[in-house]
Each structure stands twice: as structure tokens, then as C-alpha cells.
Design an enzyme around this catalytic site. Structure first.
Site, PDB file in Angstrom:
ATOM      1  CG  ASP A  17       2.004  74.531  45.904  1.00  0.00           C
ATOM      2  OD1 ASP A  17       1.081  73.926  46.484  1.00  0.00           O
ATOM      3  OD2 ASP A  17       2.486  75.593  46.319  1.00  0.00           O
ATOM      4  CG  ASN A  19      -2.574  68.921  43.609  1.00  0.00           C
ATOM      5  OD1 ASN A  19      -2.220  69.410  42.547  1.00  0.00           O
ATOM      6  ND2 ASN A  19      -2.053  67.819  44.104  1.00  0.00           N
ATOM      7  NE  ARG A  21      -2.662  77.469  46.051  1.00  0.00           N
ATOM      8  CZ  ARG A  21      -1.379  77.784  45.938  1.00  0.00           C
ATOM      9  NH1 ARG A  21      -1.035  78.981  45.495  1.00  0.00           N
ATOM     10  NH2 ARG A  21      -0.447  76.919  46.273  1.00  0.00           N
ATOM     11  CG  ASN A  65       2.650  67.300  52.247  1.00  0.00           C
ATOM     12  OD1 ASN A  65       3.120  66.921  51.181  1.00  0.00           O
ATOM     13  ND2 ASN A  65       2.366  68.590  52.468  1.00  0.00           N
ATOM     14  NE  ARG A  68      -0.863  69.407  52.868  1.00  0.00           N
ATOM     15  CZ  ARG A  68      -1.012  69.943  51.671  1.00  0.00           C
ATOM     16  NH1 ARG A  68      -1.986  69.540  50.889  1.00  0.00           N
ATOM     17  NH2 ARG A  68      -0.199  70.880  51.233  1.00  0.00           N
ATOM     18  NE  ARG A 185       6.159  76.112  45.448  1.00  0.00           N
ATOM     19  CZ  ARG A 185       6.299  75.880  46.732  1.00  0.00           C
ATOM     20  NH1 ARG A 185       7.492  75.806  47.259  1.00  0.00           N
ATOM     21  NH2 ARG A 185       5.250  75.721  47.513  1.00  0.00           N
TER      22      ARG A 185
HETATM   23  C1  FPP Z   1       0.442  70.307  46.786  1.00  0.00           C
HETATM   24  O1  FPP Z   1      -0.819  70.894  46.557  1.00  0.00           O
HETATM   25  C2  FPP Z   1       0.412  68.907  46.431  1.00  0.00           C
HETATM   26  C3  FPP Z   1       0.581  67.873  47.312  1.00  0.00           C
HETATM   27  C4  FPP Z   1       0.820  68.088  48.747  1.00  0.00           C
HETATM   28  C5  FPP Z   1       0.501  66.482  46.903  1.00  0.00           C
HETATM   29  C6  FPP Z   1       0.931  66.172  45.508  1.00  0.00           C
HETATM   30  C7  FPP Z   1       0.222  64.969  45.071  1.00  0.00           C
HETATM   31  C8  FPP Z   1      -0.225  64.731  43.821  1.00  0.00           C
HETATM   32  C9  FPP Z   1       0.056  65.594  42.677  1.00  0.00           C
HETATM   33  C10 FPP Z   1      -1.073  63.549  43.512  1.00  0.00           C
HETATM   34  C11 FPP Z   1      -0.514  62.238  43.854  1.00  0.00           C
HETATM   35  C12 FPP Z   1       0.864  62.030  43.393  1.00  0.00           C
HETATM   36  C13 FPP Z   1       1.251  60.975  42.660  1.00  0.00           C
HETATM   37  C14 FPP Z   1       2.683  60.784  42.345  1.00  0.00           C
HETATM   38  C15 FPP Z   1       0.286  60.018  42.151  1.00  0.00           C
HETATM   39  P1  FPP Z   1      -1.575  71.578  47.788  1.00  0.00           P
HETATM   40  O2  FPP Z   1      -2.549  70.596  48.303  1.00  0.00           O
HETATM   41  O3  FPP Z   1      -0.579  72.089  48.778  1.00  0.00           O
HETATM   42  O4  FPP Z   1      -2.270  72.752  47.032  1.00  0.00           O
HETATM   43  P2  FPP Z   1      -2.637  74.177  47.647  1.00  0.00           P
HETATM   44  O5  FPP Z   1      -1.360  74.859  48.022  1.00  0.00           O
HETATM   45  O6  FPP Z   1      -3.339  74.855  46.530  1.00  0.00           O
HETATM   46  O7  FPP Z   1      -3.547  73.911  48.830  1.00  0.00           O
END
Ligand code: FPP
Length: 249
Positions: A17, A19, A21, A65, A68, A185
Site C-alpha cells: 500500500d 503507491n 501517496r 481495485n 478505480r 502491510r
Molecule cells: C496500493 O497502493 C497498490 C495497488 C493497488 C497496486 C499494487 C501494484 C504494484 C505494487 C505494482 C504492480 C505490481 C506488480 C506485481 C508488478 P494505492 O494506490 O492504494 O496507494 P494509496 O493508498 O497511497 O493511494
């Protein structure tokens, strides 16, 4: 080389979690955060090798997801394809087997083709297992298990009174994979978010404030140290290694 810890988990699972932010803090589009997240995935695969961890599960895309924005979903699917293309050689080199859990029929046909091909190409490997949870949710995994069990009962091949915890476990997406010993997490939220609900029954949980794209070797070691300090009693009083019914690790 990683130093010794008194115990090392066999299976570590990550709720990746933060990405979004990470990207926002840099004034970048969210997809840049996911790209940096994919780099973190590659690093973490290396840490698992260093520490001798046999199973790594990553919550890469949840059933939730799909809600989104379409552009972000399409970007994540593309990133997944690129990730597999760029890292397939590494899987072969280290004899790592790829597995995918989740509702694969939901995924774009090109993604399904790619994962099915890499799963088949790595099926005989024993150097570790990378499990990607894609269009995954714990509740939907349990619902599909219930559906398949009901079908067997309706077909007369299974008796309702013979259904046990082991029956349910055998109908999950990857019944041969041991339950995660440790679930980490990132980015500070204390939630399972529908991840491995059955398999997490006895998992140790570690939450770190670090955002997934920033997760590095020191954070990995800190999570393993926290795990090593835990006294896993599996509902007993401790001091023994006995596992409760249905536990396979
Ligand atoms: C959560 O961060 C992350 C995801 C929904 C996707 C995870 C994907 C990756 C790490 C990259 C691709 C994966 C692979 C295996 C190549 P968020 O977007 O919910 O972050 P936030 O809560 O800060 O907005």
C-alpha cells in the site's frame, strides 16, 4: 548476505500500500507510484532469496481495485505485463515458480495468456514461489470454494457431514501453498482489506508506516526481526510446535 535470525518465516505476504501517496508527495501521477511499486517488488524478490524465504505472496490487484479510474486500471494491467516480461528471465535464473490466485477470468485476455504461459514455463521449479494475487479478494475466494463444494454435494461425490476445515482449505485457489507465517502491510493502515482471510488465521501481522515504493532492505529486516520476536501459540499455551487442525505450516 543476510545475518542469522532465530527463525525465518517460510511464507511472507505483502499488502503493498502507498503507491498513490508516494506519487502525490512528489507531484507525480499515480501510475508513477505504481511503477516505483513494481521496482520495489523486484527488490523484495531479491530480499526473499537473500533470507531463504520460500513463498512470497503479493496483493497486486484486489477485486475492489476494478472500481478505480479506467486509466489507472489499464495502467496497472500494462505494468503487470511489463513486469512479467522484464522479470521472467530472473524467475528462470533463480528457478522461481510463478502462481496466480484470484478471479483470473476477470483479467484482460492478454494478461491471462501471459500469466498462464509463465506459470506453465516455471511449473517445475523449486527455487521458491512467487504468488501474485490478481483480481483477488478473500471473500470471493471463500465464495468460490463454497460453490465448488456445493457442486460436489449436488453431484453426490461429497457428503455434507464430511465437510471439514480441510475440505474448505482444499477448495481455495492454491491449496498446496502453506499459509503465510507473516503478513506485512505498508503505509500504516491496520487492516487486512479482504486479503487471505482464511489463510491469515494464524499469521503474524506487521504494519510499517513506510510507503511500498520506499520499502527497502532495512524495512524487510525489521519486519523479519519483529516476526522472530513473536511467540506463535496457535491458540495453545506455547512452548510447543503442535499445529491446530487444518494448519499446514
Ligand atoms: C496500493 O497502493 C497498490 C495497488 C493497488 C497496486 C499494487 C501494484 C504494484 C505494487 C505494482 C504492480 C505490481 C506488480 C506485481 C508488478 P494505492 O494506490 O492504494 O496507494 P494509496 O493508498 O497511497 O493511494
Amino acid at each position: 548476505m543476510a545475518e542469522k535470525l532465530p527463525k525465518i518465516p517460510l511464507h511472507v505476504a505483502f499488502i503493498m500500500d502507498g503507491n498513490g501517496r508516494w506519487a502525490r508527495a512528489r507531484g507525480l501521477p499515480r501510475l508513477k507510484g505504481h511503477e516505483a511499486g513494481a521496482d520495489a517488488v523486484r527488490r523484495v524478490m531479491g530480499y526473499c532469496r537473500d533470507w531463504g524465504i520460500r513463498y512470497l505472496t503479493l496483493y497486486a490487484f484486489s477485486t475492489e481495485n476494478w472500481s478505480r479510474p479506467a486509466l489507472e486500471v489499464a495502467g496497472l494491467m500494462k505494468l503487470l505485463m511489463v513486469f512479467l516480461r522484464n522479470n521472467e528471465r530472473e524467475l528462470h535464473e533463480h528457478r522461481v515458480r510463478l502462481r496466480v490466485i484470484g478471479r483470473r477470468a476477470d483479467l484482460p485476455a492478454a494478461v491471462v495468456r501471459q500469466i498462464t504461459r509463465v506459470e506453465a514455463a516455471t511449473a517445475g521449479y523449486d527455487g521458491g514461489t512467487l504468488i501474485l494475487a490478481l483480481s483477488y479478494s478473500g471473500r470471493s475466494e471463500l465464495a468460490q470454494a463454497a460453490r465448488r463444494i456445493a457442486e460436489e454435494v449436488a453431484a453426490g461425490t461429497l457428503k455434507p457431514d464430511s465437510i471439514s476445515e480441510a475440505t474448505v482449505a482444499a477448495h481455495l485457489y492454491a491449496p498446496d501453498i502453506p499459509d503465510p507465517d507473516l503478513i506485512v502491510r505498508t503505509s500504516g493502515e491496520f487492516r487486512l482489506s479482504n486479503f487471505l482471510l482464511w489463510q491469515a488465521a494464524y499469521s503474524e501481522l506487521v504494519v510499517t508506516p513506510v510507503l511500498w515504493p520506499d520499502f527497502g532492505a532495512d524495512d524487510f529486516r525489521a519486519a523479519l526481526e519483529a516476526y522472530a520476536e513473536r511467540d506463535r501459540r496457535f491458540g495453545g499455551i506455547g512452548g510447543g510446535d503442535a499445529l491446530p487442525e487444518g494448519r499446514n505450516t
